[in-house]
Motif scaffolding. Sequence first.
Motif, mmCIF file in Angstrom:
data_model
loop_
_atom_site.group_PDB
_atom_site.id
_atom_site.type_symbol
_atom_site.label_atom_id
_atom_site.label_comp_id
_atom_site.label_asym_id
_atom_site.label_seq_id
_atom_site.Cartn_x
_atom_site.Cartn_y
_atom_site.Cartn_z
ATOM 1 N N LEU A 1 -10.265 10.678 5.040
ATOM 2 C CA LEU A 1 -9.213 11.647 4.747
ATOM 3 C C LEU A 1 -8.624 11.348 3.379
ATOM 4 O O LEU A 1 -8.049 10.278 3.166
ATOM 5 C CB LEU A 1 -8.122 11.583 5.813
ATOM 6 C CG LEU A 1 -8.553 11.846 7.262
ATOM 7 C CD1 LEU A 1 -7.390 11.568 8.215
ATOM 8 C CD2 LEU A 1 -9.044 13.273 7.415
ATOM 9 N N ASP A 2 -8.746 12.305 2.455
ATOM 10 C CA ASP A 2 -8.241 12.122 1.095
ATOM 11 C C ASP A 2 -6.860 12.766 0.980
ATOM 12 O O ASP A 2 -6.736 13.987 0.908
ATOM 13 C CB ASP A 2 -9.217 12.754 0.092
ATOM 14 C CG ASP A 2 -8.924 12.350 -1.335
ATOM 15 O OD1 ASP A 2 -7.838 11.779 -1.590
ATOM 16 O OD2 ASP A 2 -9.764 12.605 -2.218
ATOM 17 N N GLU A 3 -5.825 11.934 1.006
ATOM 18 C CA GLU A 3 -4.434 12.384 0.936
ATOM 19 C C GLU A 3 -4.161 13.541 1.909
ATOM 20 O O GLU A 3 -3.816 14.663 1.499
ATOM 21 C CB GLU A 3 -4.062 12.774 -0.494
ATOM 22 C CG GLU A 3 -4.143 11.603 -1.472
ATOM 23 C CD GLU A 3 -3.575 11.932 -2.833
ATOM 24 O OE1 GLU A 3 -2.610 12.721 -2.908
ATOM 25 O OE2 GLU A 3 -4.099 11.403 -3.832
ATOM 26 N N ALA B 1 -7.935 6.598 5.523
ATOM 27 C CA ALA B 1 -7.109 7.584 4.832
ATOM 28 C C ALA B 1 -6.627 7.039 3.500
ATOM 29 O O ALA B 1 -6.102 5.924 3.430
ATOM 30 C CB ALA B 1 -5.913 7.969 5.695
ATOM 31 N N ILE B 2 -6.846 7.820 2.435
ATOM 32 C CA ILE B 2 -6.194 7.553 1.157
ATOM 33 C C ILE B 2 -4.842 8.248 1.200
ATOM 34 O O ILE B 2 -4.760 9.431 1.508
ATOM 35 C CB ILE B 2 -7.020 8.107 -0.022
ATOM 36 C CG1 ILE B 2 -8.313 7.301 -0.208
ATOM 37 C CG2 ILE B 2 -6.208 8.094 -1.312
ATOM 38 C CD1 ILE B 2 -9.235 7.888 -1.264
ATOM 39 N N GLU B 3 -3.784 7.515 0.912
ATOM 40 C CA GLU B 3 -2.464 8.119 1.055
ATOM 41 C C GLU B 3 -1.469 7.477 0.099
ATOM 42 O O GLU B 3 -1.601 6.308 -0.269
ATOM 43 C CB GLU B 3 -1.985 7.967 2.506
ATOM 44 C CG GLU B 3 -0.743 8.735 2.858
ATOM 45 C CD GLU B 3 -0.782 10.188 2.454
ATOM 46 O OE1 GLU B 3 -0.025 10.554 1.543
ATOM 47 O OE2 GLU B 3 -1.579 10.957 3.023
ATOM 48 N N HIS B 4 -0.456 8.257 -0.318
ATOM 49 C CA HIS B 4 0.618 7.757 -1.166
ATOM 50 C C HIS B 4 1.919 7.581 -0.395
ATOM 51 O O HIS B 4 2.771 6.796 -0.802
ATOM 52 C CB HIS B 4 0.868 8.715 -2.341
ATOM 53 C CG HIS B 4 -0.190 8.658 -3.395
ATOM 54 N ND1 HIS B 4 -0.328 7.600 -4.261
ATOM 55 C CD2 HIS B 4 -1.180 9.527 -3.722
ATOM 56 C CE1 HIS B 4 -1.336 7.812 -5.081
ATOM 57 N NE2 HIS B 4 -1.875 8.977 -4.772
ATOM 58 N N ASP B 5 2.072 8.322 0.699
ATOM 59 C CA ASP B 5 3.316 8.300 1.457
ATOM 60 C C ASP B 5 3.372 7.048 2.338
ATOM 61 O O ASP B 5 2.678 6.948 3.349
ATOM 62 C CB ASP B 5 3.415 9.565 2.313
ATOM 63 C CG ASP B 5 4.784 9.748 2.930
ATOM 64 O OD1 ASP B 5 5.380 8.739 3.370
ATOM 65 O OD2 ASP B 5 5.265 10.895 2.975
ATOM 66 N N ILE B 6 4.204 6.084 1.943
ATOM 67 C CA ILE B 6 4.253 4.812 2.661
ATOM 68 C C ILE B 6 4.819 4.973 4.064
ATOM 69 O O ILE B 6 4.474 4.211 4.981
ATOM 70 C CB ILE B 6 5.052 3.766 1.858
ATOM 71 C CG1 ILE B 6 4.701 2.345 2.329
ATOM 72 C CG2 ILE B 6 6.534 4.035 1.917
ATOM 73 C CD1 ILE B 6 3.298 1.916 2.003
ATOM 74 N N GLU B 7 5.662 5.991 4.294
ATOM 75 C CA GLU B 7 6.186 6.240 5.638
ATOM 76 C C GLU B 7 5.066 6.691 6.569
ATOM 77 O O GLU B 7 5.020 6.312 7.741
ATOM 78 C CB GLU B 7 7.306 7.279 5.589
ATOM 79 C CG GLU B 7 8.581 6.805 4.919
ATOM 80 C CD GLU B 7 9.174 5.573 5.590
ATOM 81 O OE1 GLU B 7 9.098 5.489 6.843
ATOM 82 O OE2 GLU B 7 9.693 4.700 4.885
ATOM 83 N N PHE B 8 4.175 7.507 6.038
ATOM 84 C CA PHE B 8 2.997 7.941 6.791
ATOM 85 C C PHE B 8 2.135 6.734 7.154
ATOM 86 O O PHE B 8 1.705 6.569 8.295
ATOM 87 C CB PHE B 8 2.204 8.944 5.952
ATOM 88 C CG PHE B 8 0.851 9.297 6.505
ATOM 89 C CD1 PHE B 8 0.705 10.272 7.474
ATOM 90 C CD2 PHE B 8 -0.289 8.665 6.032
ATOM 91 C CE1 PHE B 8 -0.544 10.614 7.979
ATOM 92 C CE2 PHE B 8 -1.548 8.996 6.524
ATOM 93 C CZ PHE B 8 -1.669 9.971 7.497
#
Length: 211
Positions: free
Chosen positions: A133-135, A165-172
């Motif tokens: 999953l990309d962002e 998953a590549i993600e920027h949202d640290i809460e996620f």
Amino acid sequence: MEKGDIECVIGPNGAGKTTFFNLITGAIKPDSGTVYFDGDDITGQSINEIARRGMVRKYQTPSVYNEMSVRRNIRIAFGEDKPPNADERLTELLDLIGLTERVDETAGKLDHGTKQWLEIGMVLANDPQLILLDEPTAGMTTEETMKTADLITSINDAEGVSIIAIEHDIEFVRQLSSTVTVLHQGSVLAQGSVEDIESNEEVQNVYLGSG
């Protein structure tokens, strides 16, 4: 990673996150090194060959058939080798992604977050072993982001599928309770739990902005 795990990859822009996905899915060929999937050397294999092995990638921008219904989108995703219990599987997927009540709606009329969930359902229709999953929460509201984290956890529990998953949202990332890998300038800077990552001084300096 072990089968059935959820892993998150984070890092600043230019860290190599998308390149990592491109390398393991066959979109680009590595200059050196080896890529293994399910114990097999897949280095240099094509995107289609790797996808047939069960590694399926979802890009950041949702790619659905806007003019078709939710039901039709998932049926198309089954492909020519659709399962013998396709109707039952369709019902399972619709329930899993929370779109049972919207099955006859045209995909183009869905909001951004719901389109993302529909495409995740389409990815699952391919019966993958590993989903990339990309962002997945890009452009989502906070509520949609948390719902997406819940969806990914539910998919992992119900399907036993591995997820990166590549993600920027640290809460996620925190809600997924996954192992986190931090990339920086094409290399692994740190790896561990969210708590480990957040307390790492190097990560704070290059990514979290605390240094």
